[in-house]
Scaffold this motif. Structure first.
Motif, PDB file in Angstrom:
ATOM      1  N   ILE A  56      74.285  37.416 -34.065  1.00 35.04           N
ATOM      2  CA  ILE A  56      75.042  36.712 -33.032  1.00 35.04           C
ATOM      3  C   ILE A  56      75.752  35.497 -33.602  1.00 35.04           C
ATOM      4  CG2 ILE A  56      73.158  35.214 -32.236  1.00 35.04           C
ATOM      5  CD1 ILE A  56      75.809  36.878 -30.012  1.00 35.04           C
ATOM      6  N   ASP A  57      75.161  34.863 -34.627  1.00 38.53           N
ATOM      7  CA  ASP A  57      75.808  33.723 -35.271  1.00 38.53           C
ATOM      8  C   ASP A  57      77.094  34.162 -35.979  1.00 38.53           C
ATOM      9  OD1 ASP A  57      75.744  30.853 -36.312  1.00 38.53           O
ATOM     10  OD2 ASP A  57      75.760  31.969 -38.193  1.00 38.53           O
ATOM     11  N   ALA A  58      77.015  35.283 -36.687  1.00 37.25           N
ATOM     12  CA  ALA A  58      78.204  35.800 -37.380  1.00 37.25           C
ATOM     13  C   ALA A  58      79.291  36.169 -36.368  1.00 37.25           C
ATOM     14  CB  ALA A  58      77.825  37.008 -38.223  1.00 37.25           C
ATOM     15  N   SER A  59      78.864  36.792 -35.254  1.00 44.34           N
ATOM     16  CA  SER A  59      79.828  37.190 -34.230  1.00 44.34           C
ATOM     17  C   SER A  59      80.448  35.965 -33.560  1.00 44.34           C
ATOM     18  CB  SER A  59      79.138  38.065 -33.190  1.00 44.34           C
ATOM     19  OG  SER A  59      80.027  38.431 -32.158  1.00 44.34           O
ATOM     20  N   ALA A  60      79.633  34.932 -33.296  1.00 39.87           N
ATOM     21  CA  ALA A  60      80.131  33.715 -32.641  1.00 39.87           C
ATOM     22  C   ALA A  60      81.124  32.991 -33.541  1.00 39.87           C
ATOM     23  CB  ALA A  60      78.964  32.801 -32.291  1.00 39.87           C
ATOM     24  N   ARG A  61      80.821  32.918 -34.821  1.00 45.25           N
ATOM     25  CA  ARG A  61      81.726  32.247 -35.756  1.00 45.25           C
ATOM     26  C   ARG A  61      83.052  33.013 -35.892  1.00 45.25           C
ATOM     27  NH1 ARG A  61      79.444  28.160 -38.695  1.00 45.25           N
ATOM     28  NH2 ARG A  61      77.178  27.942 -38.461  1.00 45.25           N
ATOM     29  N   HIS A  62      82.941  34.325 -35.882  1.00 45.61           N
ATOM     30  CA  HIS A  62      84.159  35.139 -35.953  1.00 45.61           C
ATOM     31  C   HIS A  62      85.039  34.883 -34.724  1.00 45.61           C
ATOM     32  CE1 HIS A  62      86.787  38.541 -36.713  1.00 45.61           C
ATOM     33  NE2 HIS A  62      86.574  38.939 -35.459  1.00 45.61           N
ATOM     34  N   SER A  63      84.407  34.854 -33.545  1.00 39.96           N
ATOM     35  CA  SER A  63      85.155  34.597 -32.311  1.00 39.96           C
ATOM     36  C   SER A  63      85.760  33.196 -32.321  1.00 39.96           C
ATOM     37  CB  SER A  63      84.233  34.763 -31.096  1.00 39.96           C
ATOM     38  OG  SER A  63      83.781  36.093 -30.984  1.00 39.96           O
ATOM     39  N   LEU A  64      85.012  32.232 -32.877  1.00 32.81           N
ATOM     40  CA  LEU A  64      85.521  30.859 -32.960  1.00 32.81           C
ATOM     41  C   LEU A  64      86.760  30.780 -33.857  1.00 32.81           C
ATOM     42  CD1 LEU A  64      85.276  27.820 -32.432  1.00 32.81           C
ATOM     43  CD2 LEU A  64      83.658  27.701 -34.353  1.00 32.81           C
ATOM     44  N   GLY A 125      90.546  33.831 -22.475  1.00 33.82           N
ATOM     45  CA  GLY A 125      89.314  34.624 -22.524  1.00 33.82           C
ATOM     46  C   GLY A 125      88.622  34.520 -23.866  1.00 33.82           C
ATOM     47  N   ARG A 126      89.395  34.252 -24.901  1.00 32.13           N
ATOM     48  CA  ARG A 126      88.798  34.113 -26.240  1.00 32.13           C
ATOM     49  C   ARG A 126      87.861  32.904 -26.292  1.00 32.13           C
ATOM     50  NH1 ARG A 126      93.869  36.050 -27.047  1.00 32.13           N
ATOM     51  NH2 ARG A 126      94.721  33.955 -26.772  1.00 32.13           N
ATOM     52  N   ILE A 127      88.271  31.801 -25.676  1.00 37.75           N
ATOM     53  CA  ILE A 127      87.423  30.594 -25.668  1.00 37.75           C
ATOM     54  C   ILE A 127      86.176  30.834 -24.828  1.00 37.75           C
ATOM     55  CG2 ILE A 127      87.315  28.181 -24.936  1.00 37.75           C
ATOM     56  CD1 ILE A 127      90.234  27.889 -25.723  1.00 37.75           C
ATOM     57  N   ASP A 128      86.343  31.541 -23.712  1.00 37.82           N
ATOM     58  CA  ASP A 128      85.166  31.914 -22.902  1.00 37.82           C
ATOM     59  C   ASP A 128      84.187  32.744 -23.727  1.00 37.82           C
ATOM     60  OD1 ASP A 128      85.362  30.709 -20.431  1.00 37.82           O
ATOM     61  OD2 ASP A 128      86.658  32.263 -19.600  1.00 37.82           O
ATOM     62  N   GLU A 129      84.721  33.652 -24.527  1.00 36.77           N
ATOM     63  CA  GLU A 129      83.868  34.494 -25.370  1.00 36.77           C
ATOM     64  C   GLU A 129      83.124  33.662 -26.406  1.00 36.77           C
ATOM     65  OE1 GLU A 129      84.336  38.209 -28.530  1.00 36.77           O
ATOM     66  OE2 GLU A 129      85.955  37.778 -27.103  1.00 36.77           O
ATOM     67  N   VAL A 130      83.807  32.682 -26.998  1.00 40.80           N
ATOM     68  CA  VAL A 130      83.167  31.788 -27.968  1.00 40.80           C
ATOM     69  C   VAL A 130      82.010  31.038 -27.310  1.00 40.80           C
ATOM     70  CG1 VAL A 130      83.466  29.717 -29.383  1.00 40.80           C
ATOM     71  CG2 VAL A 130      85.218  31.504 -29.399  1.00 40.80           C
ATOM     72  N   ALA A 131      82.275  30.477 -26.115  1.00 39.30           N
ATOM     73  CA  ALA A 131      81.231  29.726 -25.403  1.00 39.30           C
ATOM     74  C   ALA A 131      80.036  30.614 -25.080  1.00 39.30           C
ATOM     75  CB  ALA A 131      81.822  29.135 -24.120  1.00 39.30           C
ATOM     76  N   GLU A 132      80.321  31.818 -24.624  1.00 40.96           N
ATOM     77  CA  GLU A 132      79.246  32.748 -24.256  1.00 40.96           C
ATOM     78  C   GLU A 132      78.372  33.095 -25.454  1.00 40.96           C
ATOM     79  OE1 GLU A 132      78.772  37.329 -22.587  1.00 40.96           O
ATOM     80  OE2 GLU A 132      80.701  36.293 -22.429  1.00 40.96           O
ATOM     81  N   LYS A 133      79.008  33.348 -26.608  1.00 35.20           N
ATOM     82  CA  LYS A 133      78.239  33.741 -27.794  1.00 35.20           C
ATOM     83  C   LYS A 133      77.407  32.583 -28.351  1.00 35.20           C
ATOM     84  CE  LYS A 133      81.077  37.646 -29.231  1.00 35.20           C
ATOM     85  NZ  LYS A 133      81.948  38.232 -30.268  1.00 35.20           N
ATOM     86  N   PHE A 134      77.955  31.375 -28.362  1.00 32.46           N
ATOM     87  CA  PHE A 134      77.178  30.239 -28.862  1.00 32.46           C
ATOM     88  C   PHE A 134      76.051  29.855 -27.905  1.00 32.46           C
ATOM     89  CE2 PHE A 134      80.682  29.490 -31.884  1.00 32.46           C
ATOM     90  CZ  PHE A 134      79.934  29.212 -33.020  1.00 32.46           C
ATOM     91  N   GLU A 135      76.268  30.057 -26.589  1.00 34.46           N
ATOM     92  CA  GLU A 135      75.183  29.836 -25.632  1.00 34.46           C
ATOM     93  C   GLU A 135      74.050  30.833 -25.869  1.00 34.46           C
ATOM     94  OE1 GLU A 135      78.125  28.187 -22.081  1.00 34.46           O
ATOM     95  OE2 GLU A 135      77.290  30.219 -21.995  1.00 34.46           O
ATOM     96  N   ARG A 136      74.444  32.067 -26.142  1.00 33.61           N
ATOM     97  CA  ARG A 136      73.431  33.091 -26.448  1.00 33.61           C
ATOM     98  C   ARG A 136      72.687  32.732 -27.728  1.00 33.61           C
ATOM     99  NH1 ARG A 136      69.322  35.975 -25.551  1.00 33.61           N
ATOM    100  NH2 ARG A 136      69.145  37.908 -26.765  1.00 33.61           N
TER     101      ARG A 136
END
Length: 216
Positions: A56-64, A125-136
């Motif tokens: 999830i960290d790798a995915s969150a950083r990619h989205s960021l 929506g991309r920023i929402d996705e970043v927030a969601e992944k880092f919250e997770r």
């Protein structure tokens, strides 16, 4: 090793100490086996959680990185500043085989789109996705903190029990057995000396009786 009195009462006392020490060693070994079993169960959960956290960290950083590239860093930074809030946890405790470990109340950090503090119309929506992944990711970090602390405390307790078992097995019990052996040898030696003196006294008495008979 303390100097023991060579008496039968002392021998009984030392033998009782040996029995208690051996019982204590067996109980500690049983506890250690149970702790090791619990340790590996928690370790499995920790390993799974770490793997999930890395993913999830790798995915969150990619989205960021994607959001920064497309929406620019100013928009991402503004959204991040708007969502700054404290994280509150209720910490209690429980015992695993007598070992106190922490319990963190599972407060979910993840929020809905309208709960994050920034304007829904002002972000993509991309920023929402970043927030969601880092919250997770933060949810996983909190859960992992509990299990890793439990794992560390169980490991410390296992090591302490192992040292106690080794001390009983390699030092205390052998010293008590050696003490019991020395007491037994001393008692037997004294009994032989007493028997020798008794025979000597008996011979003297018999000689006197024979001498008295001869005089009579």
């Amino acid at each position: 090793m303390e100097q023991a009195k060579p008496t039968r009462m002392e021998l009984i006392r030392v033998k009782n100490q040996i029995k208690l020490a051996e019982q204590g060693k067996d109980l500690l070994r049983q506890k250690m086996d149970a702790l090791i079993q619990e340790f590996f169960l928690i370790m499995r959960d920790v390993s799974d959680s770490r793997f999930e956290l890395e993913a999830i960290d790798a995915s969150a950083r990619h989205s960021l990185h994607l959001a920064v590239a497309v929406d620019d860093s100013v928009a991402v930074r503004s959204a991040a500043l708007a969502t700054r809030r404290g994280v509150y946890l209720d910490i209690s405790g429980k015992n695993i085989m007598g070992v106190p470990v922490p319990v963190l109340e599972k407060k979910v950090i993840s929020k809905g789109t309208f709960e994050r503090g920034y304007s829904v119309l002002g972000v993509s929506g991309r920023i929402d996705e970043v927030a969601e992944k880092f919250e997770r990711e933060l949810d996983l970090i909190i859960a992992l903190a509990e299990t890793e602390t439990s794992l560390r405390r169980l490991g410390e307790e296992i090591q302490m029990n192992r040292r106690r078992v080794n001390a009983l097995e390699q030092v205390v019990i052998p010293e008590l057995k050696e003490m019991a052996k020395e007491i037994k040898i001393a008692i037997e030696e004294r009994e032989r000396e007493d028997l020798f003196r008794l025979k000597k006294v008996k011979k003297i008495i018999n000689r006197r009786k024979e001498a008295e008979k001869a005089e009579a």
